[in-house]
Design a protein around this motif. Structure first.
Motif, PDB file in Angstrom:
ATOM      1  N   MET A 147       0.832  -1.208   0.000  1.00 43.17           N
ATOM      2  CA  MET A 147       0.000   0.000   0.000  1.00 43.17           C
ATOM      3  C   MET A 147       0.862   1.253   0.000  1.00 43.17           C
ATOM      4  SD  MET A 147      -2.821  -0.841   2.885  1.00 43.17           S
ATOM      5  CE  MET A 147      -4.112  -2.045   2.683  1.00 43.17           C
ATOM      6  N   CYS A 149       0.376   5.903  -0.914  1.00 45.68           N
ATOM      7  CA  CYS A 149      -0.481   6.962  -1.436  1.00 45.68           C
ATOM      8  C   CYS A 149      -0.279   7.129  -2.933  1.00 45.68           C
ATOM      9  CB  CYS A 149      -0.216   8.264  -0.710  1.00 45.68           C
ATOM     10  SG  CYS A 149       1.314   9.012  -1.186  1.00 45.68           S
ATOM     11  N   ALA A 153      -5.065   5.544  -2.089  1.00 42.80           N
ATOM     12  CA  ALA A 153      -5.173   5.855  -0.662  1.00 42.80           C
ATOM     13  C   ALA A 153      -6.286   6.851  -0.367  1.00 42.80           C
ATOM     14  CB  ALA A 153      -3.843   6.419  -0.158  1.00 42.80           C
ATOM     15  N   ALA A 194     -10.900   1.348   6.669  1.00 41.44           N
ATOM     16  CA  ALA A 194      -9.606   0.663   6.479  1.00 41.44           C
ATOM     17  C   ALA A 194      -9.820  -0.850   6.426  1.00 41.44           C
ATOM     18  CB  ALA A 194      -8.641   1.033   7.601  1.00 41.44           C
ATOM     19  N   LYS A 198      -9.053  -2.917   2.827  1.00 44.88           N
ATOM     20  CA  LYS A 198      -7.832  -3.718   2.923  1.00 44.88           C
ATOM     21  C   LYS A 198      -7.706  -4.717   1.758  1.00 44.88           C
ATOM     22  CE  LYS A 198      -5.632  -6.260   6.684  1.00 44.88           C
ATOM     23  NZ  LYS A 198      -5.966  -6.776   8.017  1.00 44.88           N
ATOM     24  N   GLU A 201      -6.282  -3.406  -1.257  1.00 47.61           N
ATOM     25  CA  GLU A 201      -4.972  -2.752  -1.043  1.00 47.61           C
ATOM     26  C   GLU A 201      -5.064  -1.234  -1.226  1.00 47.61           C
ATOM     27  OE1 GLU A 201      -2.037  -4.929  -3.361  1.00 47.61           O
ATOM     28  OE2 GLU A 201      -1.828  -6.348  -1.697  1.00 47.61           O
ATOM     29  N   LEU A 203      -4.957   2.077   0.854  1.00 50.89           N
ATOM     30  CA  LEU A 203      -4.522   2.557   2.164  1.00 50.89           C
ATOM     31  C   LEU A 203      -5.547   3.568   2.707  1.00 50.89           C
ATOM     32  CD1 LEU A 203      -0.840   3.583   2.794  1.00 50.89           C
ATOM     33  CD2 LEU A 203      -2.672   4.787   3.934  1.00 50.89           C
ATOM     34  N   CYS A 204      -5.828   3.500   3.993  1.00 49.67           N
ATOM     35  CA  CYS A 204      -6.765   4.453   4.593  1.00 49.67           C
ATOM     36  C   CYS A 204      -6.271   4.796   5.996  1.00 49.67           C
ATOM     37  CB  CYS A 204      -8.162   3.835   4.641  1.00 49.67           C
ATOM     38  SG  CYS A 204      -9.404   4.900   5.375  1.00 49.67           S
ATOM     39  N   MET A 205      -6.130   6.065   6.285  1.00 48.59           N
ATOM     40  CA  MET A 205      -5.662   6.476   7.613  1.00 48.59           C
ATOM     41  C   MET A 205      -6.154   7.892   7.932  1.00 48.59           C
ATOM     42  SD  MET A 205      -3.053   8.901   7.108  1.00 48.59           S
ATOM     43  CE  MET A 205      -1.963   8.772   8.516  1.00 48.59           C
ATOM     44  N   GLU A 241       1.691   0.052   4.226  1.00 48.29           N
ATOM     45  CA  GLU A 241       0.612  -0.711   4.871  1.00 48.29           C
ATOM     46  C   GLU A 241       0.749  -0.709   6.398  1.00 48.29           C
ATOM     47  OE1 GLU A 241       2.387  -1.694   2.344  1.00 48.29           O
ATOM     48  OE2 GLU A 241       3.650  -3.372   2.917  1.00 48.29           O
ATOM     49  N   GLN A 243       0.963   1.796   8.307  1.00 46.29           N
ATOM     50  CA  GLN A 243       0.137   2.876   8.888  1.00 46.29           C
ATOM     51  C   GLN A 243      -1.335   2.742   8.500  1.00 46.29           C
ATOM     52  OE1 GLN A 243       3.105   3.823   7.106  1.00 46.29           O
ATOM     53  NE2 GLN A 243       4.216   3.723   9.038  1.00 46.29           N
ATOM     54  N   HIS A 244      -1.645   1.700   7.732  1.00 47.54           N
ATOM     55  CA  HIS A 244      -3.045   1.487   7.301  1.00 47.54           C
ATOM     56  C   HIS A 244      -3.948   1.378   8.544  1.00 47.54           C
ATOM     57  CE1 HIS A 244      -6.366   0.128   4.881  1.00 47.54           C
ATOM     58  NE2 HIS A 244      -6.447  -1.009   5.531  1.00 47.54           N
TER      59      HIS A 244
END
Ligand code: NDP
Length: 257
Positions: A147, A149, A153, A194, A198, A201, A203-205, A241, A243-244
């Protein structure tokens, strides 16, 4: 320094404050990209600075109308952006637009609580839903594992005011109770999204910009938008990934939920 190299980027609330500063700084790095700078009133007086930027960089910036409070506007914006995106899809979605409302247990107005929840939680959820297909396209098109950005993302610009465990240093959480509750909801959305994203793949934060001098942050804030956005872009560019589903601030420090 890790850089944001994403090709296709969409940011909400891009006409002023941290959103506008993010568009400006993305223009400074030389990577080839397209920025969908969205705002609720592209022709209005509050969007003049963004229009000026778009006039100077017509091949990089497309201004799109997107009112986070209006599900129809979100759908229409997604249709428009979808028609402009190539086969590469959307690499980076930044949920930045938000409103603040003050109040304590005694003084918070029901209307303010509804409005902050609408703009700061429901809107971003609908945006993720409508744009998911383009993020999935980008994730598939990248052909790389893991993953980032630059692949696909969702970055949710949240606030430490939504943390349930970090003690407020200046009682800010209790005096902006409707806002804090909405950002706590936004943080929950981040964790749940998130989980769902997943498998694709994507990314989400959540990212806290620090306390910044903008209309929302106020004059007493210690940080300038430039410093905050430099930090956030550094963090965004370095995400993997690991920090996902996480919550970081603009310096890269983890914030407890
Ligand atoms: P500003 O008040 O300066 O800007 C807010 C932006 O959101 C504006 O572009 C505004 O557009 C837009 N917006 C509000 N409602 C809507 C809507 N319904 N549809 C579309 N756009 C909308 O805030 P900041 O730049 O300071 O905040 C950016 C993000 O950072 C927010 O998520 C905020 O919660 C977060 N944050 C900021 C902090 C700070 O100290 N500044 C601290 C912690 C978090 P319009 O001009 O049309 O009103």
């Amino acid at each position: 320094m890790a850089a944001v190299k994403a090709c296709n980027i969409l940011i909400t609330g891009a006409n002023r404050g941290l959103g506008l500063e993010t568009v400006k700084q993305l223009l400074e790095n030389s990577c080839q990209k397209h920025i969908f700078a969205t705002c609720r009133d592209p022709d209005g007086p509050k969007s003049e600075a963004l229009r000026e930027l778009a006039r100077k960089h017509p091949s990089v910036i497309t201004i799109i109308r997107l009112d986070v409070d209006d599900p129809c506007s979100i759908k229409e914006s997604a249709k428009k952006v979808g028609s402009l995106l190539g086969n590469n899809g959307l690499n980076l979605l930044v949920n930045n637009a938000a409103i603040v409302a003050r109040g304590t247990i005694h003084t918070s107005r029901v209307e303010d609580m509804k409005n902050t929840f609408n703009t700061n939680v429901i809107g971003p959820l609908l945006i993720i839903r409508e744009y998911l297909q383009y993020l999935q396209t980008a994730a598939k098109a990248s052909g790389t594992p893991g993953m980032s950005c630059n692949k696909a993302a969702v970055i949710n610009i949240s606030s430490v005011a939504g943390s349930m465990t970090r003690k407020p240093s200046n009682h800010i959480q209790s005096t902006v109770l409707p806002y804090s509750m909405s950002k706590a909801g936004f943080n929950t959305l981040t964790v749940l999204a998130a989980e769902e994203l997943k498998a694709d793949e994507i990314l989400c934060m959540a990212l806290h910009p620090g306390w910044v001098k903008t209309e929302l942050g106020g004059e007493k804030a210690p940080l300038e938008p430039k410093e905050s956005v430099e930090g956030m872009l550094r963090v965004i560019g370095s995400l993997t990934e690991k920090q996902h589903g996480g919550f970081l601030d603009y310096t890269g420090e983890t914030i407890p939920w």
